[in-house]
Design a protein around this motif. Structure first.
Motif, PDB file in Angstrom:
ATOM      1  N   TYR A   1      -0.184  15.738  -2.258  1.00  0.00           N
ATOM      2  CA  TYR A   1      -1.106  14.804  -2.897  1.00  0.00           C
ATOM      3  C   TYR A   1      -2.485  14.924  -2.248  1.00  0.00           C
ATOM      4  CZ  TYR A   1       2.594  12.096  -5.293  1.00  0.00           C
ATOM      5  OH  TYR A   1       3.622  11.697  -6.102  1.00  0.00           O
ATOM      6  N   THR A   2      -3.542  14.755  -3.046  1.00  0.00           N
ATOM      7  CA  THR A   2      -4.884  14.654  -2.487  1.00  0.00           C
ATOM      8  C   THR A   2      -5.096  13.250  -1.954  1.00  0.00           C
ATOM      9  OG1 THR A   2      -5.897  13.888  -4.552  1.00  0.00           O
ATOM     10  CG2 THR A   2      -5.729  16.274  -4.229  1.00  0.00           C
ATOM     11  N   TYR A   3      -6.135  13.065  -1.141  1.00  0.00           N
ATOM     12  CA  TYR A   3      -6.424  11.729  -0.628  1.00  0.00           C
ATOM     13  C   TYR A   3      -6.654  10.747  -1.766  1.00  0.00           C
ATOM     14  CZ  TYR A   3      -6.967  13.409   4.200  1.00  0.00           C
ATOM     15  OH  TYR A   3      -6.744  13.935   5.448  1.00  0.00           O
ATOM     16  N   ARG A   4      -7.346  11.200  -2.797  1.00  0.00           N
ATOM     17  CA  ARG A   4      -7.620  10.316  -3.935  1.00  0.00           C
ATOM     18  C   ARG A   4      -6.329   9.928  -4.648  1.00  0.00           C
ATOM     19  NH1 ARG A   4     -12.234   9.043  -6.240  1.00  0.00           N
ATOM     20  NH2 ARG A   4     -13.309  10.659  -5.041  1.00  0.00           N
ATOM     21  N   GLU A   5      -5.420  10.884  -4.797  1.00  0.00           N
ATOM     22  CA  GLU A   5      -4.138  10.595  -5.451  1.00  0.00           C
ATOM     23  C   GLU A   5      -3.298   9.634  -4.615  1.00  0.00           C
ATOM     24  OE1 GLU A   5      -3.426  14.774  -7.943  1.00  0.00           O
ATOM     25  OE2 GLU A   5      -2.801  14.609  -5.837  1.00  0.00           O
ATOM     26  N   VAL A   6      -3.311   9.807  -3.305  1.00  0.00           N
ATOM     27  CA  VAL A   6      -2.585   8.887  -2.422  1.00  0.00           C
ATOM     28  C   VAL A   6      -3.166   7.485  -2.542  1.00  0.00           C
ATOM     29  CG1 VAL A   6      -2.025   8.321  -0.029  1.00  0.00           C
ATOM     30  CG2 VAL A   6      -1.938  10.697  -0.793  1.00  0.00           C
ATOM     31  N   ALA A   7      -4.496   7.400  -2.566  1.00  0.00           N
ATOM     32  CA  ALA A   7      -5.157   6.095  -2.686  1.00  0.00           C
ATOM     33  C   ALA A   7      -4.749   5.399  -3.974  1.00  0.00           C
ATOM     34  CB  ALA A   7      -6.677   6.279  -2.638  1.00  0.00           C
ATOM     35  N   ALA A   8      -4.691   6.152  -5.067  1.00  0.00           N
ATOM     36  CA  ALA A   8      -4.305   5.567  -6.357  1.00  0.00           C
ATOM     37  C   ALA A   8      -2.845   5.149  -6.360  1.00  0.00           C
ATOM     38  CB  ALA A   8      -4.572   6.578  -7.484  1.00  0.00           C
ATOM     39  N   GLU A   9      -1.996   5.957  -5.740  1.00  0.00           N
ATOM     40  CA  GLU A   9      -0.557   5.672  -5.708  1.00  0.00           C
ATOM     41  C   GLU A   9      -0.249   4.426  -4.895  1.00  0.00           C
ATOM     42  OE1 GLU A   9       3.371   6.593  -6.814  1.00  0.00           O
ATOM     43  OE2 GLU A   9       1.573   7.701  -7.367  1.00  0.00           O
ATOM     44  N   LEU A  10      -0.973   4.243  -3.790  1.00  0.00           N
ATOM     45  CA  LEU A  10      -0.676   3.141  -2.873  1.00  0.00           C
ATOM     46  C   LEU A  10      -1.621   1.950  -3.028  1.00  0.00           C
ATOM     47  CD1 LEU A  10       0.076   5.149   0.416  1.00  0.00           C
ATOM     48  CD2 LEU A  10       1.665   4.350  -1.329  1.00  0.00           C
ATOM     49  N   PHE A  11      -2.558   2.065  -3.978  1.00  0.00           N
ATOM     50  CA  PHE A  11      -3.510   0.978  -4.225  1.00  0.00           C
ATOM     51  C   PHE A  11      -4.329   0.639  -2.983  1.00  0.00           C
ATOM     52  CE2 PHE A  11      -0.329   0.600  -7.494  1.00  0.00           C
ATOM     53  CZ  PHE A  11      -1.077   0.362  -8.649  1.00  0.00           C
ATOM     54  N   ILE A  12      -4.825   1.677  -2.319  1.00  0.00           N
ATOM     55  CA  ILE A  12      -5.694   1.504  -1.170  1.00  0.00           C
ATOM     56  C   ILE A  12      -6.904   2.417  -1.366  1.00  0.00           C
ATOM     57  CG2 ILE A  12      -3.875   0.828   0.442  1.00  0.00           C
ATOM     58  CD1 ILE A  12      -3.688   3.675   1.409  1.00  0.00           C
ATOM     59  N   SER A  13      -7.906   2.276  -0.535  1.00  0.00           N
ATOM     60  CA  SER A  13      -9.111   3.096  -0.670  1.00  0.00           C
ATOM     61  C   SER A  13      -8.910   4.480  -0.068  1.00  0.00           C
ATOM     62  CB  SER A  13     -10.291   2.411   0.018  1.00  0.00           C
ATOM     63  OG  SER A  13     -10.123   2.440   1.427  1.00  0.00           O
ATOM     64  N   VAL A  14      -9.735   5.425  -0.508  1.00  0.00           N
ATOM     65  CA  VAL A  14      -9.677   6.777   0.051  1.00  0.00           C
ATOM     66  C   VAL A  14      -9.977   6.730   1.549  1.00  0.00           C
ATOM     67  CG1 VAL A  14     -10.744   9.075   0.014  1.00  0.00           C
ATOM     68  CG2 VAL A  14     -10.280   7.877  -2.136  1.00  0.00           C
ATOM     69  N   LYS A  15     -10.916   5.879   1.938  1.00  0.00           N
ATOM     70  CA  LYS A  15     -11.257   5.736   3.355  1.00  0.00           C
ATOM     71  C   LYS A  15     -10.050   5.271   4.160  1.00  0.00           C
ATOM     72  CE  LYS A  15     -14.015   5.591   6.915  1.00  0.00           C
ATOM     73  NZ  LYS A  15     -14.537   6.855   7.507  1.00  0.00           N
ATOM     74  N   THR A  16      -9.276   4.357   3.608  1.00  0.00           N
ATOM     75  CA  THR A  16      -8.076   3.877   4.300  1.00  0.00           C
ATOM     76  C   THR A  16      -7.048   4.993   4.429  1.00  0.00           C
ATOM     77  OG1 THR A  16      -8.420   1.629   3.473  1.00  0.00           O
ATOM     78  CG2 THR A  16      -6.219   2.168   4.246  1.00  0.00           C
TER      79      THR A  16
END
Length: 230
Positions: A185-200
């Protein structure tokens, strides 16, 4: 998740939702309300156990990694809540598809386990099935589930003590991020999957690499593959 039309044969089923991601929880509830009676929601171990004890739902949608309590997450909720509401059926709904997580919640008493990639129609069907006493699992988890019921080490589960000790260094959220990143997964995809920010995501990833003494995501993927935890 898109909405679903009302099903006359299911809207009497009383459902509760346990997930520490408020936005995801709200989305699931909005999706299910046409088909079921939503009787409660919670985002941590203690409030989940209290809510289930009070409302005694027919089915609980349960995330595996929930904060609070003694750190046991979904398995801790199962262990405690079933003593208050023994007739409640638990359906794990999690981003994790690891053998460790599947085996743990099944042994703790969950009747089914599906991943958050499930669509709305299939989720409604799964809730209906577990409410009737059937076991429901995402197809790719079948081997894990069979091993768990047989009491054998789940296929793909890492039973090496050193690997367990390394995993224990990571928080539940860091483990979620680690598994998704290791799967590509890309960072952006992880952020979308977990409902958190890319920075997080970046912050968690830095912590994962530091704790595991790895240099980059390629090394992380190799580390996770060798230990068969993705």
């Amino acid at each position: 998740m898109t909405g679903v039309s009302e099903h006359p044969d299911t809207n009497h089923i009383r459902v509760a939702v346990v997930d520490d991601h408020e936005m995801f929880r709200a989305g699931v509830i909005a999706t299910l309300q046409p088909a079921f009676t939503i009787v409660g929601q919670a985002g941590d171990v203690d409030s989940s156990v209290a809510m289930i004890a009070q409302t005694k739902p027919d089915v609980v949608l349960l995330d595996v990694h929930v904060p609070g309590g003694e750190g046991g997450g979904g398995t801790e909720i199962l262990t405690k809540a079933l003593s208050y509401s023994p007739n409640t059926a638990f359906l794990a709904l999690s981003v994790s598809d690891s053998a460790q997580d599947v085996g743990a919640v099944i042994r703790a008493g969950a009747r089914g386990y599906v991943t958050k990639t499930i669509n709305a129609t299939d989720l409604v069907a799964a809730i209906h099935q577990v409410s009737e006493g059937y076991a429901v699992f995402s197809p790719k988890l079948a081997g894990f589930v069979l091993s768990a019921f047989q009491g054998a080490p789940a296929a793909g589960a890492d039973n090496d003590v050193n690997a367990d000790e390394e995993l224990d260094r990571l928080s539940s959220r860091e483990q979620e991020v680690m598994r998704l990143i290791a799967r590509g997964y890309t960072y952006r995809e992880v952020a979308a999957e977990l409902f958190i920010s890319v920075k997080t995501v970046e912050t968690h990833m830095s912590a994962v690499l530091r704790k595991l003494q790895l240099s980059n995501r390629s090394e992380l993927t190799r580390w996770a593959t060798v230990r068969r935890i993705i």
